[in-house]
Design a protein around this motif. Structure first.
Motif, PDB file in Angstrom:
ATOM      1  N   UNK A   1       0.808  -1.224   0.000  1.00  0.00           N
ATOM      2  CA  UNK A   1       0.000   0.000   0.000  1.00  0.00           C
ATOM      3  C   UNK A   1       0.839   1.270   0.000  1.00  0.00           C
ATOM      4  N   UNK A   2       2.144   1.146   0.299  1.00  0.00           N
ATOM      5  CA  UNK A   2       2.998   2.332   0.354  1.00  0.00           C
ATOM      6  C   UNK A   2       3.932   2.439  -0.846  1.00  0.00           C
ATOM      7  N   UNK A   3       3.638   1.691  -1.908  1.00  0.00           N
ATOM      8  CA  UNK A   3       4.471   1.768  -3.107  1.00  0.00           C
ATOM      9  C   UNK A   3       4.482   3.183  -3.688  1.00  0.00           C
ATOM     10  N   UNK A   4       3.324   3.851  -3.702  1.00  0.00           N
ATOM     11  CA  UNK A   4       3.262   5.208  -4.261  1.00  0.00           C
ATOM     12  C   UNK A   4       4.138   6.175  -3.480  1.00  0.00           C
ATOM     13  N   UNK A   5       4.225   5.983  -2.162  1.00  0.00           N
ATOM     14  CA  UNK A   5       5.082   6.839  -1.335  1.00  0.00           C
ATOM     15  C   UNK A   5       6.544   6.648  -1.717  1.00  0.00           C
ATOM     16  N   UNK A   6       6.967   5.400  -1.897  1.00  0.00           N
ATOM     17  CA  UNK A   6       8.356   5.119  -2.286  1.00  0.00           C
ATOM     18  C   UNK A   6       8.662   5.696  -3.664  1.00  0.00           C
ATOM     19  N   UNK A   7       7.699   5.655  -4.569  1.00  0.00           N
ATOM     20  CA  UNK A   7       7.924   6.182  -5.914  1.00  0.00           C
ATOM     21  C   UNK A   7       8.103   7.703  -5.912  1.00  0.00           C
ATOM     22  N   UNK A   8       7.639   8.367  -4.853  1.00  0.00           N
ATOM     23  CA  UNK A   8       7.812   9.817  -4.732  1.00  0.00           C
ATOM     24  C   UNK A   8       9.216  10.212  -4.296  1.00  0.00           C
ATOM     25  N   UNK A   9       9.925   9.273  -3.688  1.00  0.00           N
ATOM     26  CA  UNK A   9      11.185   9.616  -3.019  1.00  0.00           C
ATOM     27  C   UNK A   9      12.365   9.656  -3.995  1.00  0.00           C
ATOM     28  N   UNK A  10      13.211  10.652  -3.807  1.00  0.00           N
ATOM     29  CA  UNK A  10      14.462  10.707  -4.548  1.00  0.00           C
ATOM     30  C   UNK A  10      15.350   9.556  -4.089  1.00  0.00           C
ATOM     31  N   UNK A  11      15.955   8.845  -5.030  1.00  0.00           N
ATOM     32  CA  UNK A  11      16.811   7.702  -4.715  1.00  0.00           C
ATOM     33  C   UNK A  11      18.078   7.838  -5.535  1.00  0.00           C
ATOM     34  N   UNK A  12      19.230   7.959  -4.866  1.00  0.00           N
ATOM     35  CA  UNK A  12      20.456   8.164  -5.631  1.00  0.00           C
ATOM     36  C   UNK A  12      21.666   7.547  -4.942  1.00  0.00           C
ATOM     37  N   UNK A  13      22.680   7.277  -5.763  1.00  0.00           N
ATOM     38  CA  UNK A  13      23.922   6.652  -5.315  1.00  0.00           C
ATOM     39  C   UNK A  13      25.028   7.697  -5.264  1.00  0.00           C
ATOM     40  N   UNK A  14      25.760   7.727  -4.160  1.00  0.00           N
ATOM     41  CA  UNK A  14      26.929   8.594  -4.051  1.00  0.00           C
ATOM     42  C   UNK A  14      28.134   7.905  -4.666  1.00  0.00           C
ATOM     43  N   UNK A  15      28.864   8.653  -5.510  1.00  0.00           N
ATOM     44  CA  UNK A  15      30.069   8.112  -6.136  1.00  0.00           C
ATOM     45  C   UNK A  15      31.336   8.504  -5.378  1.00  0.00           C
ATOM     46  N   UNK A  16      31.195   9.398  -4.409  1.00  0.00           N
ATOM     47  CA  UNK A  16      32.351   9.894  -3.668  1.00  0.00           C
ATOM     48  C   UNK A  16      32.697   8.924  -2.539  1.00  0.00           C
ATOM     49  N   UNK A  17      33.875   8.312  -2.621  1.00  0.00           N
ATOM     50  CA  UNK A  17      34.279   7.309  -1.636  1.00  0.00           C
ATOM     51  C   UNK A  17      34.842   7.918  -0.350  1.00  0.00           C
ATOM     52  N   UNK A  18      34.890   9.234  -0.287  1.00  0.00           N
ATOM     53  CA  UNK A  18      35.401   9.891   0.921  1.00  0.00           C
ATOM     54  C   UNK A  18      34.304  10.667   1.645  1.00  0.00           C
ATOM     55  N   UNK A  19      33.054  10.269   1.408  1.00  0.00           N
ATOM     56  CA  UNK A  19      31.932  10.989   2.003  1.00  0.00           C
ATOM     57  C   UNK A  19      31.984  10.978   3.524  1.00  0.00           C
ATOM     58  N   UNK A  20      32.364   9.843   4.121  1.00  0.00           N
ATOM     59  CA  UNK A  20      32.429   9.759   5.579  1.00  0.00           C
ATOM     60  C   UNK A  20      33.501  10.688   6.132  1.00  0.00           C
ATOM     61  N   UNK A  21      34.636  10.772   5.465  1.00  0.00           N
ATOM     62  CA  UNK A  21      35.710  11.668   5.903  1.00  0.00           C
ATOM     63  C   UNK A  21      35.268  13.124   5.782  1.00  0.00           C
ATOM     64  N   UNK A  22      34.611  13.452   4.684  1.00  0.00           N
ATOM     65  CA  UNK A  22      34.082  14.806   4.492  1.00  0.00           C
ATOM     66  C   UNK A  22      33.067  15.124   5.586  1.00  0.00           C
ATOM     67  N   UNK A  23      32.213  14.156   5.886  1.00  0.00           N
ATOM     68  CA  UNK A  23      31.206  14.371   6.922  1.00  0.00           C
ATOM     69  C   UNK A  23      31.810  14.606   8.291  1.00  0.00           C
TER      70      UNK A  23
END
Length: 328
Positions: free
Chosen positions: A296-318
Protein backbone atom coordinates in the motif's frame (compact mmCIF):
# COMPACT_ATOMS: atom_id res chain seq x y z
CA UNK A 1 42.68 23.22 11.85
CA UNK A 2 40.89 19.98 12.66
CA UNK A 3 41.66 16.27 12.46
CA UNK A 4 38.97 14.09 10.91
CA UNK A 5 38.80 10.36 10.37
CA UNK A 6 36.84 7.57 8.73
CA UNK A 7 37.50 4.41 10.74
CA UNK A 8 36.45 1.26 8.89
CA UNK A 9 36.92 -2.46 9.35
CA UNK A 10 39.22 -2.62 6.32
CA UNK A 11 40.91 0.77 6.14
CA UNK A 12 41.25 3.94 8.18
CA UNK A 13 41.52 7.39 6.61
CA UNK A 14 42.84 10.31 8.66
CA UNK A 15 43.22 13.87 7.42
CA UNK A 16 43.98 17.37 8.62
CA UNK A 17 41.65 20.05 7.27
CA UNK A 18 41.37 23.82 7.25
CA UNK A 19 38.24 25.76 6.34
CA UNK A 20 39.07 28.47 3.78
CA UNK A 21 36.29 30.69 2.43
CA UNK A 22 33.69 28.16 3.47
CA UNK A 23 35.41 25.24 1.72
CA UNK A 24 37.46 22.40 3.16
CA UNK A 25 41.12 22.31 2.26
CA UNK A 26 43.08 19.12 2.92
CA UNK A 27 46.46 19.75 4.55
CA UNK A 28 47.51 16.11 4.76
CA UNK A 29 45.73 12.79 4.33
CA UNK A 30 46.84 9.23 5.08
CA UNK A 31 45.26 5.81 4.65
CA UNK A 32 46.09 2.87 6.92
CA UNK A 33 45.24 -0.84 6.80
CA UNK A 34 43.18 -1.17 9.98
CA UNK A 35 44.15 -4.79 10.66
CA UNK A 36 47.83 -3.81 10.96
CA UNK A 37 47.24 -2.06 14.31
CA UNK A 38 46.42 -3.82 17.56
CA UNK A 39 45.06 -0.61 19.10
CA UNK A 40 43.58 2.50 17.52
CA UNK A 41 45.90 4.74 19.54
CA UNK A 42 48.87 2.96 17.91
CA UNK A 43 47.52 4.16 14.55
CA UNK A 44 47.05 7.70 15.85
CA UNK A 45 50.64 7.78 17.13
CA UNK A 46 51.87 6.49 13.74
CA UNK A 47 49.98 9.31 12.00
CA UNK A 48 51.41 11.93 14.36
CA UNK A 49 54.95 10.63 13.94
CA UNK A 50 54.69 10.69 10.15
CA UNK A 51 53.23 14.19 9.95
CA UNK A 52 54.29 17.33 11.76
CA UNK A 53 50.95 18.18 13.36
CA UNK A 54 50.51 21.59 14.89
CA UNK A 55 47.89 22.24 17.56
CA UNK A 56 44.45 21.21 16.33
CA UNK A 57 41.21 22.79 17.50
CA UNK A 58 38.93 19.79 17.20
CA UNK A 59 38.82 16.11 16.30
CA UNK A 60 35.91 14.18 14.81
CA UNK A 61 35.91 10.50 13.86
CA UNK A 62 33.34 8.42 12.02
CA UNK A 63 33.71 4.86 13.35
CA UNK A 64 32.20 1.57 12.19
CA UNK A 65 30.48 0.62 15.42
CA UNK A 66 28.02 1.87 18.04
CA UNK A 67 28.97 4.99 20.02
CA UNK A 68 27.97 4.70 23.68
CA UNK A 69 29.09 7.18 26.36
CA UNK A 70 31.78 8.72 24.07
CA UNK A 71 33.28 5.30 23.46
CA UNK A 72 33.21 2.75 20.64
CA UNK A 73 34.08 -0.92 20.67
CA UNK A 74 34.40 -1.44 16.94
CA UNK A 75 32.23 -4.13 15.33
CA UNK A 76 34.79 -5.68 12.97
CA UNK A 77 38.04 -4.76 14.78
CA UNK A 78 39.41 -5.43 18.28
CA UNK A 79 39.58 -1.70 19.06
CA UNK A 80 38.22 0.24 22.02
CA UNK A 81 38.18 3.92 21.05
CA UNK A 82 37.59 6.44 23.83
CA UNK A 83 37.04 10.17 23.42
CA UNK A 84 38.72 10.72 26.80
CA UNK A 85 42.01 9.20 25.56
CA UNK A 86 41.93 11.30 22.39
CA UNK A 87 41.31 14.47 24.41
CA UNK A 88 44.33 13.67 26.54
CA UNK A 89 46.54 12.75 23.55
CA UNK A 90 45.85 16.02 21.73
CA UNK A 91 45.27 18.30 24.70
CA UNK A 92 41.84 19.46 23.50
CA UNK A 93 38.25 19.18 24.71
CA UNK A 94 36.47 19.32 21.33
CA UNK A 95 36.37 15.63 20.40
CA UNK A 96 33.37 13.90 18.84
CA UNK A 97 32.90 10.23 17.99
CA UNK A 98 30.25 9.50 15.38
CA UNK A 99 29.01 6.24 13.97
CA UNK A 100 30.55 5.97 10.49
CA UNK A 101 27.12 6.21 8.88
CA UNK A 102 26.36 9.37 10.85
CA UNK A 103 29.45 10.94 9.30
CA UNK A 104 28.61 9.49 5.87
CA UNK A 105 25.10 10.89 6.10
CA UNK A 106 26.36 14.33 7.15
CA UNK A 107 28.90 14.29 4.33
CA UNK A 108 26.14 13.66 1.78
CA UNK A 109 24.87 17.17 2.48
CA UNK A 110 28.10 18.65 1.12
CA UNK A 111 28.48 16.67 -2.11
CA UNK A 112 27.92 18.25 -5.51
CA UNK A 113 25.03 17.03 -7.63
CA UNK A 114 27.41 15.51 -10.19
CA UNK A 115 28.76 13.24 -7.44
CA UNK A 116 25.44 11.35 -7.41
CA UNK A 117 23.66 9.07 -9.86
CA UNK A 118 19.87 9.22 -9.71
CA UNK A 119 18.03 5.89 -9.77
CA UNK A 120 14.36 6.87 -9.46
CA UNK A 121 13.00 8.87 -12.42
CA UNK A 122 9.75 9.59 -10.57
CA UNK A 123 11.39 10.78 -7.34
CA UNK A 124 11.30 14.45 -6.38
CA UNK A 125 13.35 16.34 -3.80
CA UNK A 126 11.26 17.47 -0.83
CA UNK A 127 11.99 18.92 2.59
CA UNK A 128 12.09 16.11 5.10
CA UNK A 129 14.21 13.40 6.62
CA UNK A 130 16.85 11.65 4.50
CA UNK A 131 17.69 7.93 4.79
CA UNK A 132 21.28 6.81 4.18
CA UNK A 133 22.29 3.19 3.63
CA UNK A 134 25.77 1.96 2.72
CA UNK A 135 27.08 -1.53 2.03
CA UNK A 136 30.83 -2.03 2.34
CA UNK A 137 32.72 -4.18 4.81
CA UNK A 138 29.43 -4.20 6.71
CA UNK A 139 25.99 -2.63 6.22
CA UNK A 140 25.52 0.81 7.71
CA UNK A 141 22.31 2.78 8.08
CA UNK A 142 21.64 6.30 9.32
CA UNK A 143 19.03 9.04 9.23
CA UNK A 144 19.38 12.76 8.59
CA UNK A 145 16.60 14.24 10.74
CA UNK A 146 15.18 17.47 9.31
CA UNK A 147 14.15 19.84 12.11
CA UNK A 148 12.62 22.48 9.84
CA UNK A 149 15.86 24.43 9.50
CA UNK A 150 18.66 21.94 8.97
CA UNK A 151 19.75 18.33 9.17
CA UNK A 152 20.96 16.38 12.18
CA UNK A 153 22.60 12.94 11.77
CA UNK A 154 21.25 9.99 13.73
CA UNK A 155 23.28 6.80 13.82
CA UNK A 156 21.70 3.36 13.91
CA UNK A 157 22.71 -0.29 13.90
CA UNK A 158 19.96 -1.12 11.43
CA UNK A 159 22.22 -3.36 9.39
CA UNK A 160 22.07 -5.92 12.19
CA UNK A 161 18.27 -6.23 12.15
CA UNK A 162 16.58 -9.49 11.11
CA UNK A 163 16.72 -10.41 7.44
CA UNK A 164 13.19 -10.75 6.02
CA UNK A 165 12.77 -12.67 2.73
CA UNK A 166 10.54 -11.16 0.03
CA UNK A 167 10.53 -14.06 -2.48
CA UNK A 168 10.31 -17.85 -2.34
CA UNK A 169 13.97 -18.02 -3.40
CA UNK A 170 14.87 -15.82 -0.44
CA UNK A 171 12.81 -18.09 1.82
CA UNK A 172 15.21 -20.88 0.80
CA UNK A 173 18.16 -18.55 1.33
CA UNK A 174 17.07 -17.77 4.89
CA UNK A 175 16.71 -21.48 5.69
CA UNK A 176 20.19 -22.06 4.28
CA UNK A 177 21.66 -19.11 6.22
CA UNK A 178 20.15 -20.32 9.49
CA UNK A 179 22.32 -23.40 9.29
CA UNK A 180 25.37 -21.16 9.03
CA UNK A 181 24.23 -18.55 11.57
CA UNK A 182 21.82 -20.40 13.88
CA UNK A 183 21.62 -17.58 16.42
CA UNK A 184 20.65 -14.70 14.13
CA UNK A 185 20.58 -13.87 10.42
CA UNK A 186 20.97 -10.14 9.83
CA UNK A 187 20.89 -8.06 6.66
CA UNK A 188 24.62 -7.45 7.06
CA UNK A 189 25.29 -11.17 6.54
CA UNK A 190 24.07 -10.67 2.95
CA UNK A 191 24.29 -6.97 2.06
CA UNK A 192 28.02 -6.50 2.61
CA UNK A 193 31.33 -7.29 0.96
CA UNK A 194 31.41 -10.85 2.25
CA UNK A 195 27.69 -11.22 1.55
CA UNK A 196 28.13 -11.36 -2.23
CA UNK A 197 30.27 -14.49 -1.94
CA UNK A 198 27.82 -15.91 0.61
CA UNK A 199 25.06 -15.60 -1.99
CA UNK A 200 27.33 -17.26 -4.54
CA UNK A 201 27.89 -20.20 -2.15
CA UNK A 202 24.13 -20.53 -1.64
CA UNK A 203 23.56 -20.73 -5.40
CA UNK A 204 26.37 -23.28 -5.82
CA UNK A 205 24.99 -25.54 -3.09
CA UNK A 206 21.47 -25.33 -4.51
CA UNK A 207 22.75 -26.17 -8.03
CA UNK A 208 21.60 -22.97 -9.71
CA UNK A 209 24.25 -23.18 -12.46
CA UNK A 210 27.81 -24.47 -13.00
CA UNK A 211 30.66 -22.48 -11.49
CA UNK A 212 32.77 -20.41 -13.89
CA UNK A 213 36.39 -21.47 -14.32
CA UNK A 214 37.64 -18.23 -12.75
CA UNK A 215 35.93 -19.10 -9.45
CA UNK A 216 37.51 -22.54 -9.14
CA UNK A 217 40.64 -23.07 -7.01
CA UNK A 218 40.90 -19.46 -5.85
CA UNK A 219 43.87 -18.53 -3.66
CA UNK A 220 43.14 -17.68 -0.03
CA UNK A 221 44.19 -14.04 -0.43
CA UNK A 222 41.81 -13.38 -3.36
CA UNK A 223 38.74 -11.20 -2.68
CA UNK A 224 36.12 -13.79 -3.57
CA UNK A 225 33.21 -11.34 -3.64
CA UNK A 226 35.11 -9.04 -5.99
CA UNK A 227 35.79 -12.03 -8.24
CA UNK A 228 32.07 -12.87 -8.29
CA UNK A 229 31.31 -9.30 -9.36
CA UNK A 230 34.00 -9.43 -12.06
CA UNK A 231 32.70 -12.69 -13.50
CA UNK A 232 29.18 -11.26 -13.53
CA UNK A 233 29.96 -7.90 -15.12
CA UNK A 234 32.81 -8.89 -17.45
CA UNK A 235 31.88 -12.46 -18.40
CA UNK A 236 28.08 -12.41 -17.97
CA UNK A 237 28.37 -15.62 -16.01
CA UNK A 238 24.82 -16.79 -15.08
CA UNK A 239 25.74 -17.96 -11.57
CA UNK A 240 27.57 -14.77 -10.64
CA UNK A 241 24.94 -12.55 -12.25
CA UNK A 242 22.29 -14.25 -10.16
CA UNK A 243 24.33 -13.66 -6.99
CA UNK A 244 24.50 -9.93 -7.78
CA UNK A 245 20.82 -9.84 -8.72
CA UNK A 246 19.80 -11.28 -5.34
CA UNK A 247 22.24 -8.93 -3.61
CA UNK A 248 20.65 -5.92 -5.33
CA UNK A 249 17.13 -7.16 -4.60
CA UNK A 250 17.80 -7.52 -0.87
CA UNK A 251 19.81 -4.27 -0.71
CA UNK A 252 16.93 -2.36 -2.32
CA UNK A 253 14.29 -3.97 -0.10
CA UNK A 254 16.17 -2.93 3.03
CA UNK A 255 16.67 0.58 1.62
CA UNK A 256 12.89 0.74 1.24
CA UNK A 257 12.43 -0.51 4.81
CA UNK A 258 14.69 2.26 6.10
CA UNK A 259 12.85 4.81 3.98
CA UNK A 260 9.53 3.85 5.56
CA UNK A 261 10.89 3.74 9.10
CA UNK A 262 12.46 7.20 8.77
CA UNK A 263 9.70 8.68 6.55
CA UNK A 264 12.48 9.94 4.31
CA UNK A 265 10.62 12.40 2.10
CA UNK A 266 13.97 14.18 1.67
CA UNK A 267 15.32 11.17 -0.22
CA UNK A 268 17.25 7.94 0.11
CA UNK A 269 21.02 8.10 -0.43
CA UNK A 270 23.09 4.98 -1.10
CA UNK A 271 26.73 5.18 -0.03
CA UNK A 272 29.48 2.68 0.61
CA UNK A 273 32.04 1.12 -1.66
CA UNK A 274 30.00 -1.62 -3.33
CA UNK A 275 27.24 0.23 -5.21
CA UNK A 276 29.57 2.26 -7.49
CA UNK A 277 31.43 -0.95 -8.44
CA UNK A 278 28.28 -2.76 -9.57
CA UNK A 279 26.31 0.17 -11.00
CA UNK A 280 24.81 -1.79 -13.92
CA UNK A 281 23.13 -4.07 -11.36
CA UNK A 282 22.13 -1.22 -9.02
CA UNK A 283 20.61 0.70 -11.95
CA UNK A 284 18.62 -2.34 -13.07
CA UNK A 285 14.91 -2.98 -12.71
CA UNK A 286 15.66 -5.56 -9.99
CA UNK A 287 16.82 -2.85 -7.63
CA UNK A 288 14.03 -0.34 -8.31
CA UNK A 289 11.26 -2.93 -8.22
CA UNK A 290 12.42 -4.29 -4.86
CA UNK A 291 12.70 -0.75 -3.48
CA UNK A 292 9.17 0.16 -4.59
CA UNK A 293 7.55 -3.13 -3.58
CA UNK A 294 5.94 -2.08 -0.30
CA UNK A 295 2.30 -2.89 -0.93
CA UNK A 296 0.00 0.00 0.00
CA UNK A 297 3.00 2.33 0.35
CA UNK A 298 4.47 1.77 -3.11
CA UNK A 299 3.26 5.21 -4.26
CA UNK A 300 5.08 6.84 -1.34
CA UNK A 301 8.36 5.12 -2.29
CA UNK A 302 7.92 6.18 -5.91
CA UNK A 303 7.81 9.82 -4.73
CA UNK A 304 11.18 9.62 -3.02
CA UNK A 305 14.46 10.71 -4.55
CA UNK A 306 16.81 7.70 -4.71
CA UNK A 307 20.46 8.16 -5.63
CA UNK A 308 23.92 6.65 -5.32
CA UNK A 309 26.93 8.59 -4.05
CA UNK A 310 30.07 8.11 -6.14
CA UNK A 311 32.35 9.89 -3.67
CA UNK A 312 34.28 7.31 -1.64
CA UNK A 313 35.40 9.89 0.92
CA UNK A 314 31.93 10.99 2.00
CA UNK A 315 32.43 9.76 5.58
CA UNK A 316 35.71 11.67 5.90
CA UNK A 317 34.08 14.81 4.49
CA UNK A 318 31.21 14.37 6.92
CA UNK A 319 33.52 14.05 9.93
CA UNK A 320 35.42 17.18 8.89
CA UNK A 321 32.29 19.24 8.20
CA UNK A 322 30.71 18.13 11.48
CA UNK A 323 33.80 19.31 13.35
CA UNK A 324 33.72 22.75 11.69
CA UNK A 325 29.94 23.11 11.98
CA UNK A 326 29.42 21.78 15.49
CA UNK A 327 32.72 21.74 17.42
CA UNK A 328 34.79 24.78 16.44
Amino acid sequence: MILAGDIGGTKTNLALFELVDGKLETIVQEQFASKNYEKFMDLIIAFKEKNAIEQIEALCLGIAGPIIDERCRTTNLPWDIKASELKQEFGITSVKLLNDLESTAYGMLYLEEEEFISLNPTGRKKKGNIAVIAAGTGLGEAILYFDGKGYNPIGTEGGHTDFAPITSQQDELLTWLRRRYPGHVSYERIVSGIGIYTLYEFLVETNFAPQPQAMLNLEDDVDKSAMVSRCALEQNDPLCLEALRIFAEIYAAEAGNLALKSMSLGGVYIGGGIAPKILPIIKSEYFLNAFFSKGRFEDLLRMMELKVSLNQETALIGSARYAFDKLV
